[in-house]
Design an enzyme around this catalytic site. Structure first.
Site, PDB file in Angstrom:
ATOM      1  N   GLN A 156      15.437   1.205  -5.626  1.00  0.00           N
ATOM      2  CA  GLN A 156      15.338   0.477  -4.351  1.00  0.00           C
ATOM      3  C   GLN A 156      15.224   1.794  -3.342  1.00  0.00           C
ATOM      4  O   GLN A 156      16.392   2.480  -3.484  1.00  0.00           O
ATOM      5  CB  GLN A 156      16.323  -0.427  -4.181  1.00  0.00           C
ATOM      6  CG  GLN A 156      16.370  -1.277  -2.947  1.00  0.00           C
ATOM      7  CD  GLN A 156      15.135  -1.806  -2.721  1.00  0.00           C
ATOM      8  OE1 GLN A 156      14.815  -2.744  -3.722  1.00  0.00           O
ATOM      9  NE2 GLN A 156      14.491  -2.065  -1.794  1.00  0.00           N
TER      10      GLN A 156
ATOM     11  N   ASP B 209       6.407  -0.552  -8.642  1.00  0.00           N
ATOM     12  CA  ASP B 209       6.159  -0.293  -7.340  1.00  0.00           C
ATOM     13  C   ASP B 209       4.983  -0.002  -7.089  1.00  0.00           C
ATOM     14  O   ASP B 209       4.532   0.030  -6.032  1.00  0.00           O
ATOM     15  CB  ASP B 209       7.419   0.456  -6.619  1.00  0.00           C
ATOM     16  CG  ASP B 209       8.477  -0.412  -6.165  1.00  0.00           C
ATOM     17  OD1 ASP B 209       8.180  -1.359  -5.669  1.00  0.00           O
ATOM     18  OD2 ASP B 209       9.497  -0.087  -6.090  1.00  0.00           O
TER      19      ASP B 209
ATOM     20  N   LYS C 104      14.646 -10.031  -5.864  1.00  0.00           N
ATOM     21  CA  LYS C 104      13.757  -9.503  -7.127  1.00  0.00           C
ATOM     22  C   LYS C 104      14.522  -9.932  -8.507  1.00  0.00           C
ATOM     23  O   LYS C 104      14.003 -10.572  -9.432  1.00  0.00           O
ATOM     24  CB  LYS C 104      13.858  -8.033  -7.181  1.00  0.00           C
ATOM     25  CG  LYS C 104      12.975  -7.404  -6.234  1.00  0.00           C
ATOM     26  CD  LYS C 104      13.160  -5.817  -6.046  1.00  0.00           C
ATOM     27  CE  LYS C 104      12.498  -5.498  -4.559  1.00  0.00           C
ATOM     28  NZ  LYS C 104      12.652  -3.973  -4.212  1.00  0.00           N
TER      29      LYS C 104
END
Ligand code: NAP
Length: 290
Positions: A96, A119, A52
């Site tokens: 995460q 997300d 990322k």
């Protein structure tokens, strides 16, 4: 058989994003900014986070990585999320997953501001997406849609079978492909661990598109698919040898497919690209640019 190359597609999408960022910078705006929180030391998470950050560099985004030790208390993590929610210099925030067991994952997801939830896991975004409203779409599912679009794979009117119903992959992709979206309007069957084997085979053998996300190496075998199927392999499984494989017995099944994603180099790359698209959207929302 042709390869749905996630790297080629992701690189193209990120290059387009970088051009937009240059235009915005030329008009005096700051760069888009993604913040990633990583708790503990989990080797796969380390590599996903690294991907990322690298993608942010390629898109010309700012990125910040905030690390916490495994033992962090849930309330400390929630307090830090609240700070970032209120920080106008961060557009998108990722925590995460997975988190250590003592932290409630859903509480953490719910604590992220829906406006920064790139997300697409927050119930507000998931709900809006389900209703067909503007929302951050869950990144892996959105990445799969963008990959199908990039290679001009017809979706509308096709019969699609999704194997696996997780909140992050199977459930959202089944909703997105069946919704009246620009990349959608398929007829979708969602299967899971309680789907009887015979029913699963009946469905997969007549599917035009199969998306598998179960986390079991070699789960999809050649006898399960019809000739010409489009096969999207979401699985990422590390074998004892260290090799990364998906959920499809690739060498045997690929011969029957019209298109197939490789692992690695398929959906994983697209998940990161979708996060870039969502971060740009968060930024555009902040500056009323969309
Ligand atoms: P998950 O939360 O473990 O969900 C797996 C799903 O598969 C569950 O819904 C489970 O059913 C279903 N399942 C398990 N065994 C099955 C069977 N025998 N028949 C039919 N369905 C079965 O996993 P996930 O998070 O969706 O991830 C799946 C895989 O994708 C993993 O390998 C993961 O590493 C990978 N992944 C890749 C990306 C990427 O960017 N490429 C992103 C996310 C995940 P139940 O609900 O009934 O238990």
């Amino acid at each position: 058989m042709k390869i749905l190359d996630g790297k080629v597609c992701a690189d193209s999408l990120v290059a387009d994003i970088a051009k937009k960022v240059t235009e915005y910078a030329d008009s005096g705006l700051r760069k888009p900014h993604m913040t990633v929180i990583l708790v503990g030391e989990h080797p796969p998470s380390e590599s996903y986070v690294k991907a990322k950050i690298v993608s942010c560099e390629n898109a010309d985004f700012e990125s910040s990585l905030i690390r916490f030790p495994e033992v962090i208390k849930e309330r400390e993590l929630l307090a830090r999320i609240e700070e970032i929610n209120n920080d106008p210099t961060t557009d998108g925030l990722i925590v995460q997953l997975p988190l250590p067991r003592h932290i409630n994952q859903q509480s953490v997801i719910n604590a992220i501001s829906p406006e920064k939830d790139i997300d697409g896991f927050h119930p507000a975004n998931f709900g809006r997406m389900t209703l067909g409203q503007k929302a951050f779409r869950p990144a892996t599912a959105y990445g799969i849609c963008k990959l199908l679009q990039f290679y001009n794979i017809p979706i509308k009117g096709k019969h699609c079978v999704v194997i696996g119903r997780s909140n992050i992959v199977g459930k959202p992709i089944s909703i997105m492909l069946s919704n009246d979206f620009d990349i959608g309007n398929a007829t979708v069957t969602l299967t899971h661990i309680e789907t009887p084997r015979k029913l699963l085979l009946d469905e997969t053998r007549r599917a035009d598109i199969i998306i598998v996300a179960v986390g079991i190496p070699g789960f999809v075998t050649p006898d399960m698919v019809k000739k010409g199927v489009v096969l999207i392999d979401v699985g990422i499984n590390r074998l004892e040898s260290g090799k990364l494989v998906g959920d499809v017995a690739f060498d045997e099944v690929a011969q029957k497919c019209s298109w197939i994603t490789p692992v690695p180099g398929g959906v994983g790359r697209m998940t990161v690209a979708a996060l870039m698209i969502n971060t740009l959207m968060a930024y555009q929302n902040n500056f009323n640019l969309a």
